[in-house]
Design a protein around this motif. Structure first.
Motif, PDB file in Angstrom:
ATOM      1  N   SER A  64      13.699  73.921  12.659  1.00 17.30           N
ATOM      2  CA  SER A  64      13.237  72.859  11.779  1.00 17.30           C
ATOM      3  C   SER A  64      14.434  72.300  11.024  1.00 17.30           C
ATOM      4  CB  SER A  64      12.185  73.383  10.790  1.00 17.30           C
ATOM      5  OG  SER A  64      12.769  74.321   9.900  1.00 17.30           O
ATOM      6  N   ASP A  65      14.262  71.102  10.488  1.00 20.71           N
ATOM      7  CA  ASP A  65      15.313  70.440   9.724  1.00 20.71           C
ATOM      8  C   ASP A  65      14.825  70.298   8.288  1.00 20.71           C
ATOM      9  OD1 ASP A  65      17.371  68.990   8.726  1.00 20.71           O
ATOM     10  OD2 ASP A  65      17.167  67.278  10.080  1.00 20.71           O
ATOM     11  N   ALA A  66      15.481  70.979   7.368  1.00 21.35           N
ATOM     12  CA  ALA A  66      15.060  70.947   5.980  1.00 21.35           C
ATOM     13  C   ALA A  66      15.693  69.796   5.209  1.00 21.35           C
ATOM     14  CB  ALA A  66      15.396  72.271   5.294  1.00 21.35           C
ATOM     15  N   ARG A  67      16.451  68.947   5.889  1.00 22.34           N
ATOM     16  CA  ARG A  67      17.080  67.810   5.226  1.00 22.34           C
ATOM     17  C   ARG A  67      16.490  66.509   5.760  1.00 22.34           C
ATOM     18  NH1 ARG A  67      22.895  66.289   3.128  1.00 22.34           N
ATOM     19  NH2 ARG A  67      22.851  64.041   3.442  1.00 22.34           N
ATOM     20  N   GLN A  68      16.350  65.537   4.876  1.00 23.76           N
ATOM     21  CA  GLN A  68      15.911  64.200   5.265  1.00 23.76           C
ATOM     22  C   GLN A  68      17.110  63.359   5.701  1.00 23.76           C
ATOM     23  OE1 GLN A  68      12.736  63.219   5.411  1.00 23.76           O
ATOM     24  NE2 GLN A  68      12.054  65.222   4.681  1.00 23.76           N
ATOM     25  N   PRO A  69      16.966  62.522   6.725  1.00 21.16           N
ATOM     26  CA  PRO A  69      15.815  62.387   7.617  1.00 21.16           C
ATOM     27  C   PRO A  69      15.812  63.499   8.649  1.00 21.16           C
ATOM     28  CG  PRO A  69      17.546  60.926   8.351  1.00 21.16           C
ATOM     29  CD  PRO A  69      18.054  61.577   7.096  1.00 21.16           C
ATOM     30  N   LEU A 140      20.936  71.515   7.862  1.00 22.35           N
ATOM     31  CA  LEU A 140      20.027  72.632   7.634  1.00 22.35           C
ATOM     32  C   LEU A 140      19.061  72.834   8.794  1.00 22.35           C
ATOM     33  CD1 LEU A 140      19.654  74.810   5.537  1.00 22.35           C
ATOM     34  CD2 LEU A 140      17.982  73.401   4.374  1.00 22.35           C
ATOM     35  N   MET A 141      19.624  73.024   9.985  1.00 21.02           N
ATOM     36  CA  MET A 141      18.820  73.375  11.153  1.00 21.02           C
ATOM     37  C   MET A 141      18.458  74.855  11.049  1.00 21.02           C
ATOM     38  SD  MET A 141      18.413  70.789  13.136  1.00 21.02           S
ATOM     39  CE  MET A 141      18.454  69.623  11.802  1.00 21.02           C
ATOM     40  N   VAL A 142      17.235  75.150  10.688  1.00 22.24           N
ATOM     41  CA  VAL A 142      16.810  76.518  10.418  1.00 22.24           C
ATOM     42  C   VAL A 142      15.964  77.037  11.568  1.00 22.24           C
ATOM     43  CG1 VAL A 142      15.551  78.005   8.820  1.00 22.24           C
ATOM     44  CG2 VAL A 142      16.843  76.061   7.942  1.00 22.24           C
ATOM     45  N   PRO A 143      16.244  78.263  12.070  1.00 22.61           N
ATOM     46  CA  PRO A 143      15.396  78.817  13.132  1.00 22.61           C
ATOM     47  C   PRO A 143      14.016  79.167  12.596  1.00 22.61           C
ATOM     48  CG  PRO A 143      17.007  80.441  12.398  1.00 22.61           C
ATOM     49  CD  PRO A 143      17.352  79.163  11.696  1.00 22.61           C
ATOM     50  N   VAL A 144      13.006  78.947  13.423  1.00 23.51           N
ATOM     51  CA  VAL A 144      11.620  79.226  13.046  1.00 23.51           C
ATOM     52  C   VAL A 144      11.082  80.327  13.952  1.00 23.51           C
ATOM     53  CG1 VAL A 144       9.294  78.279  12.853  1.00 23.51           C
ATOM     54  CG2 VAL A 144      11.274  76.850  12.295  1.00 23.51           C
TER      55      VAL A 144
END
Length: 344
Positions: A64-69, A140-144
């Motif tokens: 997921s990306d926690a930063r906009q956009p 902020l590419m976070v693993p899910v």
């Protein structure tokens, strides 16, 4: 090239995030360098003819990306290296863009995070050592984790899911819709590199460099010397895979050109033109990025999305994460122009 997955739960190697006055463990760092050198020497000594095969898995639910956009590079790519006659694995190279921080901010375990588990799983399946390279993890590419469970179980869940998806993709590569290249049993490897001088506008980073807390040195113009490199594997028919080796965490929109347009009116640099994306610079069927490769300058952010002063973009009440680790808004343009120069 030296490349690091930048696990957030491992020991500090460059001092960027250590408390003021606290340096890195010099003895441990010396051991890392010596062990890496020994590994390169052993690989060269045991080199042999090889067959290369490729696979791509689409994994939108694993990050997921926690930063906009929100932007994603959610393809995982596998390069299997086996003996020329096949079947016996020599090594495996995997690429995925989730930053190794599945343990979260409150995690207190010393861990290789999901790359460690993915490495073990890939070695069990394909044989030989496995390497996982983190690609476009900026923003902020976070693993899910694919399933629930305790936070300390997240690295295992993500790593195993990644390895399993790559195994399935490799097994079905002949029927793949991703346009995976045919196996390579001959060809060439080319390596090119160029120096990049990056202005450091980030005041805390300048201070860390001046005090020696962060490795590196500024020149008289306030720039730090870094490097951009390109690895190309070619068959008789032309390039098959190109790996852009970039010194930091590039944002996914800088890969495929999905930079937000029109620009958010609250961004810091109005009218900033978008950078030329990586995939428009490279030519091979497989175009990959190795992040934090050769150096680690932090986040590589599109200049038009730079946003550290109020009012903040997207109606936010505070700055997003990213700018505090980056040398400055000119970094992406300089590095991508250097990559384009290597293609000429």
């Amino acid at each position: 090239m030296v490349c690091s997955p930048r696990a957030h739960s491992a020991r500090a190697a460059n001092g960027q995030f250590t408390p003021p006055g606290v340096g890195v463990d010099a003895i441990w760092l010396e051991q890392v360098v010596r062990s890496a050198g020994d590994a390169v020497e052993e690989a060269w000594r045991t080199r042999q003819p090889a067959r290369l095969s490729f696979a791509v898995a689409h994994l939108p639910r694993l990050l997921s990306d926690a930063r906009q956009p929100p932007r994603y590079d959610d393809d995982a790519t596998l390069v299997r290296i086996e003996r020329w006659e096949g079947k016996v694995g020599i090594a495996t190279l995997a690429f995925f863009s989730a930053s190794p921080e599945s343990l979260g901010r409150r995690g207190r375990l010393v861990s290789a995070d999901y790359p460690g588990e993915a490495r073990r799983a890939l070695e069990d399946v394909f044989g030989g050592p496995a390497l996982l390279i983190v690609g476009a993890s900026g923003g902020l590419m976070v693993p899910v984790p694919p399933t629930g469970g305790a936070p300390e179980e997240a690295p295992v869940a993500v790593g195993q899911a990644l390895a399993r998806a790559l195994q399935v993709a490799w097994s079905g590569r002949a029927e793949s819709r991703q346009g995976v290249p045919a196996d390579m049993t001959g060809g060439s490897v080319a390596f090119r590199a160029t120096r990049a001088l990056v202005p450091v506008d980030n005041t805390p980073l300048r201070e860390a460099l001046a005090t020696g807390q962060r490795r590196g040195r500024l020149d008289d113009a306030g720039r730090i010397a870094s490097e951009v490199a390109l690895v190309t594997l070619s068959s008789a028919d032309g390039p098959v895979i190109e790996i852009a080796c970039l010194p930091g965490a590039i944002y996914p929109e800088l890969l495929d050109g999905r930079i937000q347009e029109p620009q958010d009116p609250a961004a810091d640099r109005p009218g900033e033109a978008p950078e030329t994306p990586v995939n428009s610079i490279l030519n091979a069927p497989l175009r990959l990025v190795a992040g934090a490769c050769g150096d680690d300058l932090g986040d590589i952010i599109p200049a038009s999305e730079w946003d550290e002063r109020p009012p903040f973009a997207y109606g936010l009440k505070s700055a997003q994460r990213g700018e505090e680790t980056s040398p400055g808004p000119r970094t992406a343009g300089i590095l991508l122009r250097a990559l384009a120069d290597l293609m000429r």
